[in-house]
Design a protein around this motif. Structure first.
Motif, PDB file in Angstrom:
ATOM      1  N   TRP A 182       0.804  -1.221   0.000  1.00  0.00           N
ATOM      2  CA  TRP A 182       0.000   0.000   0.000  1.00  0.00           C
ATOM      3  C   TRP A 182       0.840   1.275   0.000  1.00  0.00           C
ATOM      4  CZ3 TRP A 182      -4.569  -0.438  -1.756  1.00  0.00           C
ATOM      5  CH2 TRP A 182      -5.332  -1.580  -1.510  1.00  0.00           C
ATOM      6  N   GLY A 183       2.123   1.186   0.276  1.00  0.00           N
ATOM      7  CA  GLY A 183       2.969   2.366   0.164  1.00  0.00           C
ATOM      8  C   GLY A 183       3.370   2.700  -1.253  1.00  0.00           C
ATOM      9  N   ASN A 184       3.171   1.774  -2.180  1.00  0.00           N
ATOM     10  CA  ASN A 184       3.529   1.994  -3.576  1.00  0.00           C
ATOM     11  C   ASN A 184       2.778   3.208  -4.130  1.00  0.00           C
ATOM     12  OD1 ASN A 184       3.224   1.497  -6.649  1.00  0.00           O
ATOM     13  ND2 ASN A 184       4.802   0.044  -6.043  1.00  0.00           N
ATOM     14  N   ARG A 185       3.448   3.987  -4.940  1.00  0.00           N
ATOM     15  CA  ARG A 185       2.851   5.237  -5.421  1.00  0.00           C
ATOM     16  C   ARG A 185       1.657   5.016  -6.347  1.00  0.00           C
ATOM     17  NH1 ARG A 185       8.590   8.520  -6.292  1.00  0.00           N
ATOM     18  NH2 ARG A 185       9.296   8.179  -4.137  1.00  0.00           N
ATOM     19  N   TRP A 187      -0.909   3.680  -5.463  1.00  0.00           N
ATOM     20  CA  TRP A 187      -2.078   3.877  -4.610  1.00  0.00           C
ATOM     21  C   TRP A 187      -2.235   5.311  -4.123  1.00  0.00           C
ATOM     22  CZ3 TRP A 187      -4.604  -0.206  -5.700  1.00  0.00           C
ATOM     23  CH2 TRP A 187      -3.998  -1.456  -5.763  1.00  0.00           C
ATOM     24  N   HIS A 188      -1.343   6.210  -4.504  1.00  0.00           N
ATOM     25  CA  HIS A 188      -1.431   7.583  -4.002  1.00  0.00           C
ATOM     26  C   HIS A 188      -2.772   8.257  -4.296  1.00  0.00           C
ATOM     27  CE1 HIS A 188       2.992   8.796  -2.954  1.00  0.00           C
ATOM     28  NE2 HIS A 188       2.613   7.677  -2.370  1.00  0.00           N
ATOM     29  N   ILE A 191      -5.140   7.060  -1.601  1.00  0.00           N
ATOM     30  CA  ILE A 191      -4.842   7.650  -0.296  1.00  0.00           C
ATOM     31  C   ILE A 191      -5.240   9.121  -0.280  1.00  0.00           C
ATOM     32  CG2 ILE A 191      -2.995   8.174   1.341  1.00  0.00           C
ATOM     33  CD1 ILE A 191      -1.555   5.658   0.298  1.00  0.00           C
ATOM     34  N   SER A 239       6.439  -0.697   3.932  1.00  0.00           N
ATOM     35  CA  SER A 239       6.170  -0.015   2.668  1.00  0.00           C
ATOM     36  C   SER A 239       5.640   1.398   2.897  1.00  0.00           C
ATOM     37  CB  SER A 239       5.158  -0.833   1.856  1.00  0.00           C
ATOM     38  OG  SER A 239       4.730  -0.123   0.715  1.00  0.00           O
ATOM     39  N   ILE A 240       4.663   1.539   3.782  1.00  0.00           N
ATOM     40  CA  ILE A 240       4.057   2.849   4.025  1.00  0.00           C
ATOM     41  C   ILE A 240       5.079   3.825   4.588  1.00  0.00           C
ATOM     42  CG2 ILE A 240       2.345   4.052   5.451  1.00  0.00           C
ATOM     43  CD1 ILE A 240       0.587   1.515   5.130  1.00  0.00           C
ATOM     44  N   GLU A 243       8.396   4.175   1.846  1.00  0.00           N
ATOM     45  CA  GLU A 243       8.167   4.862   0.581  1.00  0.00           C
ATOM     46  C   GLU A 243       7.705   6.308   0.759  1.00  0.00           C
ATOM     47  OE1 GLU A 243       6.772   2.940  -2.811  1.00  0.00           O
ATOM     48  OE2 GLU A 243       6.953   0.919  -1.999  1.00  0.00           O
ATOM     49  N   THR A 245       5.080   7.590   2.435  1.00  0.00           N
ATOM     50  CA  THR A 245       3.650   7.868   2.320  1.00  0.00           C
ATOM     51  C   THR A 245       3.198   8.915   3.326  1.00  0.00           C
ATOM     52  OG1 THR A 245       3.417   5.537   1.702  1.00  0.00           O
ATOM     53  CG2 THR A 245       1.385   6.763   2.133  1.00  0.00           C
TER      54      THR A 245
END
Length: 365
Positions: A182-185, A187-188, A191, A239-240, A243, A245
């Motif tokens: 879920w930290g992958n961009r 999903w920005h 979020i 990840s969150i 990366e 977030t």
């Protein structure tokens, strides 16, 4: 499960007489038929013609119907209905006997199992409307997580915008297993949408992906996989944080549910060491990891995975904050954790925060 374990969340009232906010209770969709009134005529016809019965494999895979951890025996309805499938069951089983002030409702229906770009969003809409009309409208003590289709960011954003402003929704439930963390961009936008609606991000047990559920392949037995799920929660947290977030979204709040918390001190110590040693790799991490987590992340305590009382007390001290934990029964699931063990490891002010204060502050009740 061997032996007879009888500790129930209801035993809590013999030991705690203060306010209670239960941060994780469940609503179970009894069948796809329950969602049909919340579908358009087009989709009702589609369901009938295709013989579609819903994402049943995903639900059974995550919560095997016969597993002791799925439903406490006393919460299995005698009339054969699925446990937690009606607000009246939740009232009689938990809300009234535990004298709950507020409870956060989560509905895992395995929507992430559906890859179809239109069917997944349709089912998510139906589940959210079902939650509103069959649960939130009927029980003022409830707040809820909204669900979103799991593989289509643009559809996730659309659904957040559609019902994210409903006062009963306080967070977006995102299953902990994903194709990408879920930290992958990627999903920005999702979020950004939930932050814009003032919602928290809820990482919850469940989910499907194209890959194995462990870092090194497939387990042979459910018990292995159940225990190994902790590694998935750890990866999502890494990840969150890693990366950036939280730096990208300064108002983001995150909850981790059904994954325990006793693993947290060791992983954030390791994360802090790597932050310092590899600071050129993650230059946005310019504050201690534990300070970042204490400000922005909360954990529910079911399952507790406590271990010996003296060791649990040490872990509570290592957290270094009274603000990170929120009480949860995880109704109707069975963990047989004795919450009194955790309360005994805390000061009276910390006990009040655990049982209601932290959830009240975090969800802005």
């Amino acid at each position: 499960m061997t032996g007879v374990l009888t500790t129930s969340p209801l035993d809590l009232r013999a030991k705690w007489d203060g306010p209670v906010i239960d941060a994780d209770v469940h609503a179970v969709v009894p069948s796809l038929g329950a969602l049909m009134p919340y579908m358009s005529d087009h989709w009702q016809a589609y369901v009938r013609e295709r013989g579609f019965t819903g994402p049943v494999p995903a639900v059974e895979y995550t919560y095997p119907s016969g597993a002791p951890s799925t439903v406490r025996p006393e919460w299995r309805p005698a009339d054969g209905r699925p446990a937690a499938s009606d607000v009246s069951l939740l009232r009689a089983d938990l809300l009234d006997p535990l004298k709950v002030d507020l409870a956060i409702l989560n509905c895992y229906y395995g929507i992430d199992w559906i890859r179809h770009p239109d069917v997944g969003p349709m089912i998510a809409r139906a589940v959210n409307d079902w939650i509103i009309h069959e649960w939130l409208d009927k029980e003022p003590r409830l707040r809820a997580s909204m669900v979103v289709p799991g593989h289509h960011p643009e559809e996730m954003v659309r659904e957040i915008r559609r019902v994210g402003g409903h006062p009963g929704f306080v967070q977006v439930m995102l299953p902990v297993r994903t194709d990408r963390p879920w930290g992958n961009r990627l999903w920005h936008p999702v979020i950004a949408a939930l932050v814009d609606k003032g919602l928290a991000m809820n990482l919850h047990w469940g989910g499907t992906s194209e890959f194995s559920p462990t870092p090194t392949g497939w387990a042979s037995w459910y018990a292995e996989e159940y225990a190994a799920e902790q590694a998935t929660y750890i990866m999502q947290l890494l990840s969150i944080v890693g990366e950036g977030t939280f730096q990208a979204f300064p108002d983001l709040r995150v909850t981790f549910q059904e994954g325990g918390f006793t693993w947290l001190p060791s992983i954030w110590w390791r994360m802090e060491a790597k932050r310092k040693g590899a600071r050129r790799d993650v230059p946005w991490l310019n504050e201690p990891v534990w300070e970042l987590l204490r400000d922005r992340v909360r954990f529910t305590v079911a399952p507790l995975d406590a271990g010996p009382p003296e060791e649990l007390a040490r872990i509570v001290r290592w957290l270094g904050s009274d603000d990170m934990l929120m009480f949860a029964s995880d109704y109707p699931h069975r963990h047989d954790d004795d919450i009194q063990v955790l309360l005994d490891a805390m000061t009276p002010p910390a006990q009040e925060k655990l049982m209601s204060g932290n959830a009240r502050a975090f969800y802005r009740f």
